[in-house]
Design a protein around this motif. Sequence first.
Motif, PDB file in Angstrom:
ATOM      1  N   CYS A  58     -45.662 129.242  11.197  1.00 49.32           N
ATOM      2  CA  CYS A  58     -45.053 128.907   9.903  1.00 49.32           C
ATOM      3  C   CYS A  58     -44.760 130.175   9.121  1.00 49.32           C
ATOM      4  CB  CYS A  58     -45.976 128.006   9.100  1.00 49.32           C
ATOM      5  SG  CYS A  58     -45.329 127.701   7.437  1.00 49.32           S
ATOM      6  N   PRO A  59     -43.495 130.400   8.794  1.00 52.33           N
ATOM      7  CA  PRO A  59     -43.127 131.646   8.115  1.00 52.33           C
ATOM      8  C   PRO A  59     -43.802 131.807   6.755  1.00 52.33           C
ATOM      9  CG  PRO A  59     -41.250 130.139   8.261  1.00 52.33           C
ATOM     10  CD  PRO A  59     -42.327 129.571   9.121  1.00 52.33           C
ATOM     11  N   THR A  60     -43.905 130.728   5.994  1.00 53.47           N
ATOM     12  CA  THR A  60     -44.486 130.901   4.656  1.00 53.47           C
ATOM     13  C   THR A  60     -45.983 131.188   4.755  1.00 53.47           C
ATOM     14  OG1 THR A  60     -44.696 128.500   4.447  1.00 53.47           O
ATOM     15  CG2 THR A  60     -42.780 129.528   3.430  1.00 53.47           C
ATOM     16  N   LEU A  63     -39.337 126.258   4.346  1.00 50.77           N
ATOM     17  CA  LEU A  63     -37.991 126.624   4.785  1.00 50.77           C
ATOM     18  C   LEU A  63     -37.296 125.535   5.582  1.00 50.77           C
ATOM     19  CD1 LEU A  63     -39.793 129.597   5.352  1.00 50.77           C
ATOM     20  CD2 LEU A  63     -37.417 130.265   5.335  1.00 50.77           C
ATOM     21  N   GLY A  64     -38.063 124.535   5.999  1.00 48.87           N
ATOM     22  CA  GLY A  64     -37.459 123.518   6.843  1.00 48.87           C
ATOM     23  C   GLY A  64     -37.057 124.060   8.199  1.00 48.87           C
ATOM     24  N   CYS A  65     -37.756 125.100   8.651  1.00 47.43           N
ATOM     25  CA  CYS A  65     -37.374 125.739   9.920  1.00 47.43           C
ATOM     26  C   CYS A  65     -37.884 124.931  11.117  1.00 47.43           C
ATOM     27  CB  CYS A  65     -37.933 127.150   9.978  1.00 47.43           C
ATOM     28  SG  CYS A  65     -39.719 127.197  10.144  1.00 47.43           S
ATOM     29  N   LEU A  66     -38.844 124.045  10.869  1.00 45.91           N
ATOM     30  CA  LEU A  66     -39.382 123.142  11.883  1.00 45.91           C
ATOM     31  C   LEU A  66     -40.077 123.834  13.054  1.00 45.91           C
ATOM     32  CD1 LEU A  66     -36.671 120.353  11.908  1.00 45.91           C
ATOM     33  CD2 LEU A  66     -38.558 120.724  10.335  1.00 45.91           C
ATOM     34  N   ALA A  67     -40.492 125.076  12.847  1.00 49.38           N
ATOM     35  CA  ALA A  67     -41.301 125.739  13.869  1.00 49.38           C
ATOM     36  C   ALA A  67     -42.598 124.951  14.075  1.00 49.38           C
ATOM     37  CB  ALA A  67     -41.622 127.168  13.447  1.00 49.38           C
ATOM     38  N   CYS A  68     -43.072 124.318  13.007  1.00 49.10           N
ATOM     39  CA  CYS A  68     -44.316 123.549  13.103  1.00 49.10           C
ATOM     40  C   CYS A  68     -44.157 122.357  14.042  1.00 49.10           C
ATOM     41  CB  CYS A  68     -44.783 123.103  11.723  1.00 49.10           C
ATOM     42  SG  CYS A  68     -43.496 122.353  10.703  1.00 49.10           S
ATOM     43  N   VAL A  69     -42.970 121.772  14.074  1.00 49.61           N
ATOM     44  CA  VAL A  69     -42.746 120.624  14.958  1.00 49.61           C
ATOM     45  C   VAL A  69     -42.841 121.076  16.415  1.00 49.61           C
ATOM     46  CG1 VAL A  69     -41.080 118.856  15.656  1.00 49.61           C
ATOM     47  CG2 VAL A  69     -41.306 119.483  13.252  1.00 49.61           C
TER      48      VAL A  69
HETATM   49  S1  SF4 Z   1     -40.716 123.702   8.389  1.00 48.22           S
HETATM   50 FE1  SF4 Z   1     -42.845 123.863   9.017  1.00 48.22          FE
HETATM   51  S2  SF4 Z   1     -43.049 125.918   9.857  1.00 48.22           S
HETATM   52 FE2  SF4 Z   1     -41.117 125.889   8.696  1.00 48.22          FE
HETATM   53  S3  SF4 Z   1     -41.702 126.589   6.633  1.00 48.22           S
HETATM   54 FE3  SF4 Z   1     -41.825 124.377   6.576  1.00 48.22          FE
HETATM   55  S4  SF4 Z   1     -43.964 123.934   7.063  1.00 48.22           S
HETATM   56 FE4  SF4 Z   1     -43.582 126.061   7.673  1.00 48.22          FE
END
Ligand code: SF4
Lengths: 483, 429
Positions: B29-31, B71-77
């Motif tokens: 997660c970037p943040t 960020l909605g980058c969805l790396a967490c998914v």
């Molecule tokens: S989408 Fe997931 S990984 Fe990306 S910033 Fe939001 S919580 Fe972190």
Amino acid sequence: MEHSALRAEFVAAIGADAVLDDPVSLRSYECDGLTGFRVVPEFVLLPTDTAQVAAAVAICARHTVPFVARGAGTCLSGGSLPVAEGVVISLQKLRSVLEIDVENRRAVVQPGVTNLDVSKAVAEYGLYFAPDPSSQQVCTIGGNVAENSGGAHCLKYGFTVHHIHEVQVVLPDGAVTTLGAPSPHQPGYDLLGAFVGSEGTLGIVTRITVKLLATPTAVRTLVADFPSVEQAGDTVTGMIASGIVPAAVEMMDALALEAVEASVQAGYSLDTAAALLVELDGPPAEVATQFAEIEQLCKDNGTTKLVIAPTPEARAAMWKGRKAAFAAVGRISPNYFVQDGVVPRTRLAEALVRISEMADEAGLRVANVFHAGDGNLHPLVLYSEQAGEHDRAEHLSTAIAELCVDLGGSLSGEHGIGTDKACSMPRQYSDVDLATMTLLRKAFDPDEICNPGKLLPTPRLCGDRPGPHRAHPLEAAGIIERI
Amino acid sequence: MSTSYDAHHPPRRDVLDECVHCGFCLPTCPTYAVTGLETESPRGRIYMMDLAARGEIGVDEAFGEHIDSCLGCLACVTACPSGVQYDKLIESVRPQVERNVPRTRADTLFRGLVFALFPHPGRLRVAALGGIVYQRTGLRALVHRLGLIDRLPARLRALESLLPPVTVRALFTRTPERTRPSGPVRLRVGLLAGCAQRVFFGDVNAATVRVLAAEGCDVLVPRDRQCCGALSVHAGREEEGLARARATIEMFERYRLDVVVANVAGCGSTLKEYADLLADDPAWAERAKAFSAKVRDISELLAELTPRAPRHPISTRVAYHDACHLSNAQKIRSQPRAVLRSIPDLQLHDIAEAELCCGSAGIYNLVEPETAEELGRRKAKHLEAVTPDVVVTANAGCLLQIRRFLDTGIPLLHPVQLVDASIRGVDPL
Ligand code: SF4
Ligand SMILES: Cc1cc2nc3c(=O)[nH]c(=O)nc-3n(C[C@H](O)[C@H](O)[C@H](O)COP(=O)(O)OP(=O)(O)OC[C@H]3O[C@@H](n4cnc5c(N)ncnc54)[C@H](O)[C@@H]3O)c2cc1C
Ligand code: SF4
């Protein structure tokens, strides 16, 4: 002490940005990997270096405010559970690899560096950090030291304690000291040995000198399916008896395989009672001969399917599946408890049969995934909170841990005692044993402010005659809740 | 159980329950990488969403802050072993925050400005022209030299530095509405020209059209200035996003296409989401489903089509950056690499922390500039570490963001531009 006065002291010591006390932030730290226990702390602090950690701890000591160190919060026994009206000291701002000494195969790292990042940082030199908890991509070295964490490869390489040269520690009075030394065999008390595995009760680690190993030249991995858990267990016993020390021997039963395969599609079979994941590493010639022996052993014990990882990617996929197993169980059950008992390896099959009988009696499902080589079980008791199965599941989970002790094993292999199993400690230790441990703890922390209520049973926590099978007193008092 | 959400699409209980609090998502997660705060991690965000669902915390400013910063980058998914659909969660919680948390005046104004500008190519072109004048006349250098730039609020500063070095010609090149292939037609393909894309990256669109035509596609590019709604959807402006989705579907339906191609990862992932977004609109559900099923990213389509046009060698070191909306949202990781590897002599390099977002993510770099800046620097550092001749990524936002931090000598391209150069046998730069 007044909240605002305490706050002012923390702010003066480590800066306003590093002191959290808004309700939303505080609640996000109220539990670790064992979400059943929750306590909202009064402050969360994020110091950025050893001096700040020491300053924060000194303030706590001056006002006898309890504090709890926190790495990544992946502890499975409630070890990083906050203390009410206490402080959480997060080490997440101390995340640098400070030094890599290739020649002496050592690295100096800050406590918030993840286990895997240590290995990544030294990979280009052909080195790695051997302890490999399944949570290695997220858990911190500080947490590993506190829990004496291990992983699949500890069968051959040992636990965290075998891979630490030296730690810098902030003691519970705020003093900074160093335990251990860059080279082994130091005279005097082995305080480093006492500290590793102390579950955050003797102080806060702020710098760690880790031992690195050379990446093995050859690695071979296979997955073998068996029609019964007993046959898989016998294979493991056979392997050890033949004198081979595999790098890892992991077992998963049908339910665990189902969850893992849903999660990572690593090619595990869905129609088998049990599977063994066996890995050998070392010099190529030795690996080749021993690997052949193991294949033969699997066949002798009736394996129904044997897959050898053809590529490093396939091998990585097999491991990814195994390492994701706990979390993957979230796919086949809304809730679960994970146990961590150890049984003598020779009684593995017996333990598994008993566990499945107990599960049937309780009308619940238990998935098994464990380090078969050293008898470290991880039974996952699956249940549904909504269906009201919580109490039955908790009862079964505790009963399994105690079964392990009764079979001559231990309550915990690697996840720690924490909050969860503190009151079960008398099952394994005599009063004198526990009193000795208490003496050690008091020598470091006379005021009992360093992660109080964890690891050792106290009358306040567990009643006069501590024992299992009762609500945690904090629970009864409504301070913490299990959900 | 009382809840703090309003009744319109609160996060689903069964999805929330899937999170087992294991933390495997934290390192990607970037943040979280930047702050180390639990509230700025996927695990923490899901936990807060759950607390709000139980009514234990409010849907208020303190909560909204941590939702906005995602960020909605969805790396967490991608990282989650338990299969938590964080995309579903954030998509239902953002509009809850938009509706229920009053924003400060400055915040409202700035968001208003962004949404009045970016989804509208006409306005953006004028603004960019202003930007060219500003860059060309030395005004920019002056502003920088006088240190004025440091006195602009961080967000305006971000907007300022995002203006890419475009030429006036590129600004006004329009893609032809129809391009026929030289040989027999393999597919009828529609290309989404995009908003920021069509203004700043007319070259990428032109390359996309040439490559598709060379590969036997009949290429149609609707002229309408229609935004696909990606920016709105990702920012929780639900009604606006849905209206744009409907209009986009309608626009492409006019052409009877086999495939709809996007060359901006963020747009492509939204086009693919239309089916979900419009699922409970009876008039649109079926149309949206049929539409989303046809959508492909350009690399995805090229990987599916056996190459027909011969590739000429390009001897160059390429650092590839995974755009989040390609790798995480659309799970497209191997295709762009395969497409690039089809170019003889090209050396492809992956980078450290490849899964970490560059800080662009929709309008994130505009509304959360400090975090975005740190992420941008981090990404640039890892890209430079492989000493590339060129950096390649498949998303307009990433290109804009990375360009700000990358060593000025290193050019940035979209993968399709390299394929185009290879097919035409010209120097890609
Ligand atoms: S989408 Fe997931 S990984 Fe990306 S910033 Fe939001 S919580 Fe972190
Ligand atoms: C899915 C999953 C799989 C796991 N698999 C394994 C496994 O295979 N093997 C294994 O051993 N464990 C495993 N664990 C448990 C856990 O990851 C380990 O115990 C890990 O070492 C905890 O690290 P952490 O950084 O998360 O520490 P935390 O959970 O934050 O803290 C754990 C304890 O360490 C203390 N602590 C943390 N940092 C410091 C410090 N700097 N100084 C002093 N004390 C400190 C805390 O006070 C607490 O008592 C697993 C956990 C999960 C969720
Ligand atoms: S989102 Fe997934 S990876 Fe993250 S804490 Fe929850 S279950 Fe674990």
